[in-house]
Design an enzyme around this catalytic site. Sequence first.
Site, PDB file in Angstrom:
ATOM      1  N   SER A 143       0.810  -1.219   0.000  1.00  0.00           N
ATOM      2  CA  SER A 143       0.000   0.000   0.000  1.00  0.00           C
ATOM      3  C   SER A 143       0.844   1.271   0.000  1.00  0.00           C
ATOM      4  CB  SER A 143      -0.926   0.020   1.220  1.00  0.00           C
ATOM      5  OG  SER A 143      -1.873  -1.006   1.108  1.00  0.00           O
ATOM      6  N   SER A 208      -1.616   4.248   3.117  1.00  0.00           N
ATOM      7  CA  SER A 208      -2.403   4.923   2.073  1.00  0.00           C
ATOM      8  C   SER A 208      -2.554   6.426   2.302  1.00  0.00           C
ATOM      9  CB  SER A 208      -3.774   4.263   1.923  1.00  0.00           C
ATOM     10  OG  SER A 208      -3.662   2.871   1.784  1.00  0.00           O
TER      11      SER A 208
HETATM   12 ZN    ZN Z   1      -2.477  -5.161   2.771  1.00  0.00          ZN
END
Ligand code: ZN
Length: 531
Positions: A143, A208
């Site tokens: 991510s 993220s």
């Molecule tokens: Zn993950």
Amino acid sequence: MLAPQLLMLLGGLALSGLVRGGVQEMHNVYELSGQAAHKERFSTEVAKDKYTPPEEKDPQFWYDLANQEINKRLALPQLDKLKAKNVIMFLGDGMPLTTVTAARILKGQRQGKTGEESSLSFEKFPHTGLSRTYCSNAQVPDSACTATAYLCGVKTNIINIGVSAAVNFNNCTASQDPSNRLTSIAEWAQNAGKATGIVTTTTLTHASPSGAYAKTANRMWECDTDVTSHGEDASTCIDMATQLVTQTPGKNFEIMFGGGMGKFLPKTIKDSHGKAGERSDGVNLLSKWQSQHAGGVLVSNRKQLLSVNVSAVGNIIGLFQSGVMNFHMDADATYQPTLSELTEVTIKKLSKNENGYFAFIEGGLIDYGNHNNQAGYALDEALEFEKAIQLARDITDIEDTLIVVTADHGHAVSIAGYPGRGTNILGINQHDSDINGVKYSVLNYAVGPNQYLDENGQRLPLDGLVGDDDSITPSYIPKETGVHSGEDVGIWASGPQSYLFTGVMQQSTIPHLMAYASCIGSGQKLCDSTT
Ligand SMILES: [Zn+2]
Ligand SMILES: *[C@@H]1O[C@H](CO)[C@@H](O)[C@H](O)[C@H]1NC(C)=O
Ligand SMILES: *[C@@H]1O[C@H](CO)[C@@H](O)[C@H](O)[C@H]1NC(C)=O
């Protein structure tokens, strides 16, 4: 070498197999081409004992549906000349197309329908593309490098955030070299006078959302204690929580909503949720933030969030758990806000800015459900995500607000084995069994914690073991947690310039398209061509 006549014969048989679709012909082709003992790949058994919705027996049903689909496309608002004043990016972490399909089925099944015919809110968006998710040194990404791609517009190495692929894992020195540091679309938006915000169901310092503000050679450096535990000097190698509060663009965010309060507070004090802080440097980043933001408010539960008058306050930071937020299915609904509630306050607050805004909103626990191989959790989180997107589309103007929905990467989960229409998506496929006659589940992960084998390594009957919301879905390869997958993920777009989000694109193209649509950043812009 095969004689030309035999080749022709093979071709003819293959063709007749295709044309007539007969299982028998295809079987013959394999025998003739020397693949001995080839079993039929497909058994007509799959047609037995299956339910067909009565209306679907009439071809007119499908003609009418196709007509609706055509008319919907013909009636699309022409938004290709309009500029996106506002951009909202929704990110479903670890949300492969398989999860999207399964979530849509679960949505329909929760409404008492068969499910397959259902649609998620963002599946009604007019423009759809595919995003290639590999990273500079990884076929299957994490991510962090993907956040760098879809927020900074550059592919980098796995585990890196906001720095280029010239930076190797854990190399703090390299991450501080200005030539390796990237800017994100959040910064481009701020430079254009727009309001900005980040929202996640994980922590504010998770990979993220960090793509919007952090520059780091290791996504685990969330607070100073984490930096030290990875062998770096936390006084020179700045942790992500500190970057968020003290550096551009993080310190300018009007909205920061998520979990992870512990990363902002010293070990010596308890956070609002009753747990000790995680910082070793003694710094209270939340007091620091408040002293820098006159009128800024800190909220830590749903009641506080919903009582904020967005017209009367400055920037808002919300930290709703010590670590990542709880799964929606497990959460105390009176204490922890939903993603929709976070989205609503975010849009209300950011839209006070007359120049518009950029918001990043993440359904971060879809990935956690998939890592646990708990498909029920992953799908429920995906449904919370699609509700928030519906709300965002409902309360914004389609003529000035571009909404882009995508995922960072997939998970290795499949929907397989000819289950009949309306089969419980979390349950057992009643219409097929393995070579020992044991039925298997509709969903399966490649890798994960539970193979459901007996002491001899034989598959166990799954009755009573799967099918509940919190069951562990079976997997093939034993490992504590499930793993990401490397296939392309979807992109769904609605609003001004949404027609640009089509075709198969590099994930790193996404922020450049959003910047083009909203006339921000240093690249090509819609406004360059129309003024
Ligand atoms: Zn993950
Ligand atoms: C870290 O990166 C620098 C370049 O910025 C390089 O000189 C150094 O050798 C790297 N250190 C390691 C341990 O790879
Ligand atoms: C919210 O704040 C604005 C500006 O201070 C004020 O005019 C308005 O009455 C407030 N709304 C409520 C519901 O308190």
